[in-house]
Scaffold this motif. Sequence first.
Motif, PDB file in Angstrom:
ATOM      1  N   TYR A  59       0.826  -1.200   0.000  1.00  0.00           N
ATOM      2  CA  TYR A  59       0.000   0.000   0.000  1.00  0.00           C
ATOM      3  C   TYR A  59       0.865   1.257   0.000  1.00  0.00           C
ATOM      4  N   SER A  63       0.534   3.976  -2.991  1.00  0.00           N
ATOM      5  CA  SER A  63       0.144   5.355  -2.697  1.00  0.00           C
ATOM      6  C   SER A  63       1.241   6.332  -3.113  1.00  0.00           C
ATOM      7  N   ASP A 283       4.627  -4.223   2.461  1.00  0.00           N
ATOM      8  CA  ASP A 283       3.764  -5.053   3.281  1.00  0.00           C
ATOM      9  C   ASP A 283       4.565  -6.209   3.878  1.00  0.00           C
TER      10      ASP A 283
END
Length: 287
Positions: A59, A63, A283
């Motif tokens: 993520y 982003s 992650d």
Amino acid sequence: MSRSVEGPEGQIDLNNVTDLNLNCNENDTFAVVSSVLFVLYLAVKAKKNINKLCNGGSYIIISYYALLWIVTLLNLACSFLQAWQCSPGKEVPWNILSLFTASGMLYLEISLMIFLLNDNYMNAMETLAYTSIVSGIIVSVDALLKAIYVFGFGVPLFNRNVGSSHTVKWGLWIVHTLLLAAAYGFILFVHFSKWREKLPPRPTFYNYVVIMFIFSATTLFACGMAGFGASLGNWLYDFTVLCYHSLYLPFLYLTFLADFFQEEDFLLDNAYYSEMKDAGFFDADWE
């Protein structure tokens, strides 16, 4: 020979207007070319990069890649519309565009510094939330203060053609660059201290920090000289602004994202990405 016309506020020197227009356009070509080339580079790599993000990206990287695209397009618009800063009636849209672009680039800078200073015990989602909140607060306060001075007090923060006549402008930029230089200097201090194990052990990260520290210190020096009326300070400040808007985004991409998107190293360099995961870049689980 001086040429002038009668305007609503008296005589207007046409020679000064011509010089101003030349100053507005002298760096347009390089800024536009560099911005266009980087957008084309991202566009060519976009399909492959998006596929890799969908198949195994975190993520944080997703982003950050999206934000890089947004800021790159804003910077491209700024490079094409530089003449607005010298065009009557275009000051407000130029200041709005410049404020959003500057805030986006500052967010990238601040978030990267926070990534580097994160404690290793934080997982990826905690890192993303923490970084977003802290970076958002800092950038929002910075943007609010700039907006107050630009739109409330009429300080030409984003007009590079005002010379040394606006001491408030140079004072604000001195404080801004001083804080950035201090932040990069602090990261370097941590790197050479007993707390260096808290930072990700990647040489490229510190090459980035060293270059940005030198750049911030140079910009600080230029703003100080310009504030005291030195023409060299104005020239050096214009040069740093040109370098920042033309080279910073490609430099950031090559330093922090290019390796992630490399085909051969994406799955094989486990040690590299393990270190980055510990620093909060990825992650915890990979597919």
